[in-house]
Design a protein around this motif. Structure first.
Motif, mmCIF file in Angstrom:
data_model
loop_
_atom_site.group_PDB
_atom_site.id
_atom_site.type_symbol
_atom_site.label_atom_id
_atom_site.label_comp_id
_atom_site.label_asym_id
_atom_site.label_seq_id
_atom_site.Cartn_x
_atom_site.Cartn_y
_atom_site.Cartn_z
ATOM 1 N N LEU A 108 -30.073 -13.816 16.143
ATOM 2 C CA LEU A 108 -30.039 -13.081 14.885
ATOM 3 C C LEU A 108 -28.957 -13.660 13.973
ATOM 4 O O LEU A 108 -29.165 -13.879 12.784
ATOM 5 N N TRP A 109 -27.814 -13.926 14.575
ATOM 6 C CA TRP A 109 -26.675 -14.484 13.808
ATOM 7 C C TRP A 109 -27.058 -15.838 13.205
ATOM 8 O O TRP A 109 -26.864 -16.083 12.018
ATOM 9 N N ASP A 110 -27.647 -16.702 14.059
ATOM 10 C CA ASP A 110 -28.030 -18.022 13.574
ATOM 11 C C ASP A 110 -29.015 -17.910 12.416
ATOM 12 O O ASP A 110 -28.913 -18.625 11.415
ATOM 13 N N TYR A 111 -29.945 -16.986 12.559
ATOM 14 C CA TYR A 111 -30.970 -16.799 11.531
ATOM 15 C C TYR A 111 -30.312 -16.325 10.230
ATOM 16 O O TYR A 111 -30.566 -16.862 9.147
ATOM 17 N N LEU A 112 -29.432 -15.341 10.378
ATOM 18 C CA LEU A 112 -28.775 -14.745 9.214
ATOM 19 C C LEU A 112 -27.945 -15.785 8.468
ATOM 20 O O LEU A 112 -28.010 -15.904 7.236
ATOM 21 N N VAL A 113 -27.209 -16.561 9.246
ATOM 22 C CA VAL A 113 -26.316 -17.546 8.649
ATOM 23 C C VAL A 113 -27.107 -18.627 7.925
ATOM 24 O O VAL A 113 -26.771 -19.027 6.813
ATOM 25 N N SER A 114 -28.206 -19.071 8.538
ATOM 26 C CA SER A 114 -28.959 -20.138 7.875
ATOM 27 C C SER A 114 -29.761 -19.575 6.699
ATOM 28 O O SER A 114 -29.922 -20.225 5.675
ATOM 29 N N GLU A 115 -30.207 -18.360 6.834
ATOM 30 C CA GLU A 115 -30.982 -17.727 5.765
ATOM 31 C C GLU A 115 -30.107 -17.521 4.522
ATOM 32 O O GLU A 115 -30.523 -17.765 3.400
ATOM 33 N N LEU A 116 -28.865 -17.078 4.751
ATOM 34 C CA LEU A 116 -27.974 -16.795 3.620
ATOM 35 C C LEU A 116 -27.165 -18.022 3.206
ATOM 36 O O LEU A 116 -26.528 -18.027 2.152
ATOM 37 N N ASP A 117 -27.164 -19.039 4.070
ATOM 38 C CA ASP A 117 -26.369 -20.251 3.840
ATOM 39 C C ASP A 117 -24.904 -19.896 3.588
ATOM 40 O O ASP A 117 -24.295 -20.259 2.586
ATOM 41 N N VAL A 118 -24.347 -19.164 4.516
ATOM 42 C CA VAL A 118 -22.962 -18.715 4.367
ATOM 43 C C VAL A 118 -22.333 -18.652 5.759
ATOM 44 O O VAL A 118 -23.022 -18.378 6.733
ATOM 45 N N VAL A 119 -21.075 -19.017 5.875
ATOM 46 C CA VAL A 119 -20.376 -18.913 7.171
ATOM 47 C C VAL A 119 -19.232 -17.919 7.015
ATOM 48 O O VAL A 119 -18.857 -17.567 5.888
ATOM 49 N N PRO A 120 -18.671 -17.473 8.140
ATOM 50 C CA PRO A 120 -17.583 -16.490 8.038
ATOM 51 C C PRO A 120 -16.470 -17.014 7.135
ATOM 52 O O PRO A 120 -16.100 -18.180 7.206
ATOM 53 N N GLY A 121 -15.964 -16.153 6.276
ATOM 54 C CA GLY A 121 -14.908 -16.560 5.364
ATOM 55 C C GLY A 121 -15.446 -16.950 3.999
ATOM 56 O O GLY A 121 -14.698 -17.095 3.050
ATOM 57 N N GLU A 122 -16.763 -17.127 3.915
ATOM 58 C CA GLU A 122 -17.360 -17.513 2.635
ATOM 59 C C GLU A 122 -18.129 -16.334 2.022
ATOM 60 O O GLU A 122 -18.506 -15.398 2.735
ATOM 61 N N VAL A 123 -18.379 -16.410 0.746
ATOM 62 C CA VAL A 123 -19.226 -15.437 0.060
ATOM 63 C C VAL A 123 -20.315 -16.240 -0.633
ATOM 64 O O VAL A 123 -20.050 -17.347 -1.113
#
Lengths: 203, 715
Positions: free
Chosen positions: A98-113
């Motif tokens: 789920l995390w991998d999907y969310l991160v790639s879907e939103l194109d954002v990593v922790p610390g970023e907006v």
């Protein structure tokens, strides 16, 4: 610019909850952090130093306490801060995927907006909802449970449309003035200090 | 209290920790987080032991098992450092318990889980507690095959201390040290669980006592930047000696390699510095191996040329020819040893010169009656006109120790208690016990009573004219064990009247006085007649002298006539001299120094390359030869024999911790100069990289290992 300079009554209220000793002053650290974060979305270094001064301690110690809790942020967060539980039960139920999907879907990593300022993401420790894993928390508001990829898509679409769906489970928000807990929906739960009865019956 | 460790019966004082019980029994238990002068916290979980206690029946009788009380064992191993032994307790260590051995090996495996195992390249290798204990108590193999977690490496916390976050095992010693000892909370754990690392938010470490964390770090996470990568622990010649940079006289170990002084580390002297030393003592040693004078210099045709000692002696004989030896003024630095002082005194008497002086010193000697332990265990301290950071830094730590209750860890046959359970994290401090009047900017932050203006502070304290001064005087009057610390601002202007007032205060209130001497051995040299006699020229009148000999003094002026300078470096004064003789530093001397308490402390010679440098005794012998006289003191032995006669003390075999002995009368004379204490001298510069010690420049370092932004509270 100082945050607390024009809020003497708020400060007096927070400090009044603790003993008027050097140790007592330090105890006000957490509510001060919470106050700043609620207002600004994160606690900047300048605020950190300001809180240290108010509590009579050092910025290092404030950062130490603050970094212990994943609920405080040192970097700005998006309007929708999505927190994915990464502890064992959620991991077994697919939170990593789920995390991998969310991160790639939103194109954002922790610390970023995200560039539109809408989304930020974070892995968090146990959200205490193992029975409904995997769980995503939106801001401080509530849980989305058993988040499958389809459900995640639906959630993101709703958030992009600025229509956050109601959480599956509102987060308990503790301690109103009477000590009673209250759900995010406004429903009162549990007992309050007024309900306490001295041992041995009525005093 | 009866305690049984591995079937060895012990009788221990109440309050002893399990860890000390094990060591008292002559057994071993590994530990990383416990430290004799820091609070026990049970952070590293290495000191696991099995323990059990007898239990009582409801009627108060012991539950028996046959003839013996039945021991009820705790179900799991316990951390010995935070466990207090109780009457009849049984303890089993890894030696007798397989459970403990397995638990310790497992804990070691866990500690090494994310440790980078940099041992071949880590500069702590050879002195690393983790390495030693992993060898002794580990499994010898790890079951974890995954990649280790990576964190910041080579992270400069300051110019002097480098942090490697990967190597940190979270023992929290450095964090507790800063909180509990100098009272500066600049380091802390950031993040939690396996992500925890040490960092500061203050942008660096405070100068003063930061170097101590490199001593106490049990792994290579915090390294001394001045010394790292200069040698392995086993390559150094370790010389236990005494620091002669200030009058505290801290116990240090000087580590030399191939004739270079590479490192200074703290050594324990319970009475003086416990185990802490200041940054100047630890990092300010580069001068001992850099730009040293290794051969005598003689002025030929207006220029200083290298020569040998014979030529130098000849040049002195020529230069002083036709001069009455009594016209030769003799001046020495007040960090010289007692033996050197005695040699100078003997030569001065032999040639009959009235112009003798030592510097720095004050115009009057105030008698000191307090020891450093008195300061630490006092119930009230008044600091008067002293900037302890410049005059006697470790004294500041002892004052801070007083503020947290003056708890000195007990001593066992195995040494200082390793885990003293009375020491606690974030101890309650008693600022109301401390008054700081003038000076001491750093200490005043901890004082309950602060009065500015150090001038005339003593006179004002004796006749208090403000409420604050009255409160300070009351503090001394009402305390049971008060101590008054006098610093430079007061001592350079002590008149006879003031001294009388002070002695009246002392008799009235029972106050003990600690007057900080102007120089490392001022206190000892004051007992020798090293002040100008009738008709003599003091050090302030050097320029009037017809000829002068200066030992390791750098006034930047020369005598009217022939000038001989004995120094370790080519100083401004040496450049003006006619003959320059190479000297040795305080790290290369044998002899005796007297610290601010009056404690005689031994100096030992480290294996440093000093060329033809000679100490003052040998130099004075050469000078006597040039003058054509035969002095009685021609070596350390004869100097010590003279000291035994003059002062009535035997200094030939002093213990490491030193001894306090009365040294008899003191000699004083007014001085025309004002002494401003300064701990860091130019050649000990706080930025070692600026002094050619080949440590990369800070800007270079930051460029190389650029500090990346921390994600802070978010994962």
């Amino acid at each position: 610019m100082s945050y607390f300079a024009d809020k003497p009554s708020l400060l007096a209220d927070i400090f009044s909850r603790y003993p008027a000793t050097p140790q007592g002053r330090r105890s006000a650290l957490m509510p001060l952090l919470r106050e700043v974060q609620d207002a600004e979305g994160f606690v900047s270094e300048a605020r950190l130093a300001e809180i240290a001064q108010l509590c009579g301690t050092t910025a290092t110690e404030v950062r130490s306490v603050m970094s212990f809790y994943s609920t405080y942020h040192t970097l700005p967060t998006g309007r929708y801060h999505l927190q994915v539980c990464s502890t064992l039960m959620c991991a077994l139920a697919g939170s990593d995927e789920l995390w991998d999907y969310l991160v790639s879907e939103l194109d954002v990593v922790p610390g970023e907006v995200t560039p539109d300022g809408r989304f930020s993401v974070q892995k968090v420790e146990c959200l205490g909802s193992c029975g409904t894993a995997p769980v995503v928390q939106l801001n401080d508001e509530g849980y989305y449970e058993q988040v499958t990829r389809t459900k995640c898509d639906r959630l993101l679409a709703a958030l992009r449309a600025e229509t956050p769906p109601p959480p599956d489970h509102p987060v308990p928000v503790t301690v109103r003035e009477d000590g009673r807990q209250m759900l995010a929906s406004g429903e009162r739960v549990g007992a309050s200090v007024a309900d306490l009865v001295p041992l041995g019956g009525e005093a | 209290m009866k305690v049984v460790v591995d079937d060895i019966e012990l009788d221990l004082p109440a309050g002893t920790s399990g860890l000390d019980a094990v060591f008292a029994a002559g057994r071993d238990v590994p530990y990383f987080c416990a430290h004799p002068y820091l609070s026990p916290v049970g952070a590293c979980r290495m000191c696991l032991v099995e323990s059990g206690s007898p239990r009582r029946n409801p009627d108060g009788t012991l539950v028996m098992e046959g003839e013996q009380p039945k021991i009820f064992w705790f179900p799991k191993p316990m951390a010995a450092c935070t466990m207090q032994v109780t009457e009849g307790m049984h303890i089993r260590t890894a030696k007798t318990s397989d459970v403990v051995a397995k638990a310790q090996a497992g804990m070691m495996e866990f500690t090494l889980l994310n440790h980078p195992l940099d041992c071949p390249t880590c500069d702590k290798g050879g002195a690393c507690e983790l390495q030693d204990r992993a060898f002794e108590y580990g499994y010898g193999a790890s079951r974890y095959g995954f990649d280790r977690r990576h964190a910041e490496k080579h992270f400069p916390l300051s110019d002097f201390v480098i942090l490697d976050q990967e190597r940190c095992i979270h023992c929290k010693r450095c964090v507790r040290y800063f909180e509990e000892v100098p009272g500066q909370e600049v380091l802390d754990f950031i993040e939690r669980g396996g992500h925890t690392f040490i960092d500061t938010e203050e942008g660096g470490l405070p100068t003063g006592f930061q170097g101590n964390i490199t001593d106490i770090c049990p792994v290579g996470a915090l390294l001394d930047n001045v010394a790292r990568f200069r040698g392995r622990n086993w390559e150094y010649d370790h010389t236990p000696t005494t620091c002669t940079l200030c009058p505290v006289g801290c116990a240090i170990t000087v580590d030399a390699r191939n004739g270079r002084l590479e490192r200074v580390v703290a050594r324990e002297n319970r009475e003086v510095n416990e185990v802490w030393i200041c940054d100047a003592g630890r990092f300010g040693h580069v001068f001992a191996s850099e730009e040293r004078l290794t051969r005598p210099l003689v002025r030929v045709k207006g220029e200083l040329r290298e020569a040998d000692w014979d030529e130098a002696i000849l040049a002195i004989r020529r230069g002083l020819g036709g001069l009455n030896p009594a016209d030769l003024a003799l001046y020495l630095n007040a960090d010289s040893t007692l033996e050197e002082g005695a040699a100078l005194e003997a030569l001065a008497e032999l040639i009959g010169t009235p112009s003798v002086d030592h510097w720095p010193r004050y115009g009057a000697n105030v008698e000191t009656t307090a020891t450093l332990t008195d300061v630490a265990t006092a119930d009230a301290v008044v600091v008067l006109g002293a900037d302890l950071g410049e005059e006697a830094p470790v004294l500041e730590l002892r004052v801070l120790e007083m503020l947290r209750g003056g708890i000195l860890p007990p001593e066992f046959p195995h040494g200082t208690a390793i885990a003293d359970l009375r020491l606690v994290e974030r101890p309650t401090r008693h600022p109301e016990r401390l008054a700081v009047i003038g000076g001491a900017p750093r200490l005043s932050a901890h004082a309950g009573l602060r009065v500015t203006g150090g001038q005339r502070a003593l006179a004002r304290l004796l006749r208090p004219d403000t409420d604050e001064l009255r409160a300070a005087a009351k503090l001394l009057a009402q305390a049971k064990k008060p101590v008054l610390i006098l610093g430079a601002d007061v001592l350079h202007s002590v008149s006879r009247e003031l001294a009388a007032g002070l002695s009246d205060l002392v008799t009235r209130t029972g106050t003990k006085v600690l007057a900080i001497p102007a120089a490392p051995n001022s206190r000892g040299l004051a007992h020798l007649n090293l002040v100008p006699r009738a008709g003599g020229l003091g050090y302030d009148r050097l320029a009037e002298a017809r000829a002068a000999f200066l030992s390791r003094l750098d006034p930047g002026r020369r005598a009217r006539g022939f000038t001989i300078v004995h120094d370790t470096h080519l100083t401004a004064t040496a450049r003006l001299a006619d003959v320059v003789l190479p000297a040795v530093t305080g790290y290369e001397k044998r002899g005796t120094t007297v610290n601010l308490e009056g404690r005689l402390l031994p100096l030992r010679q480290a294996a440093l390359e000093a060329g033809e440098g000679a100490d003052l005794i040998r130099t004075l012998t050469a000078l006597a030869e040039a003058l054509g006289v035969r002095t009685r003191i021609r070596g350390l032995k004869s100097a010590q024999a003279l000291l035994a006669e003059r002062l009535g003390v035997d200094v030939t075999d002093l213990p490491n911790s030193g001894v306090i002995r009365p040294l008899g009368r003191t000699f004083t004379a007014p001085t025309g100069l004002t002494f401003t204490p300064r701990l860091w001298k130019e050649r000990m510069h706080p930025n070692p990289e600026r002094r050619g010690s080949r440590v990369p420049d800070r800007a270079d370092r930051i460029a190389t290992w650029e500090r990346t932004g921390q994600a802070g509270g978010d994962d």
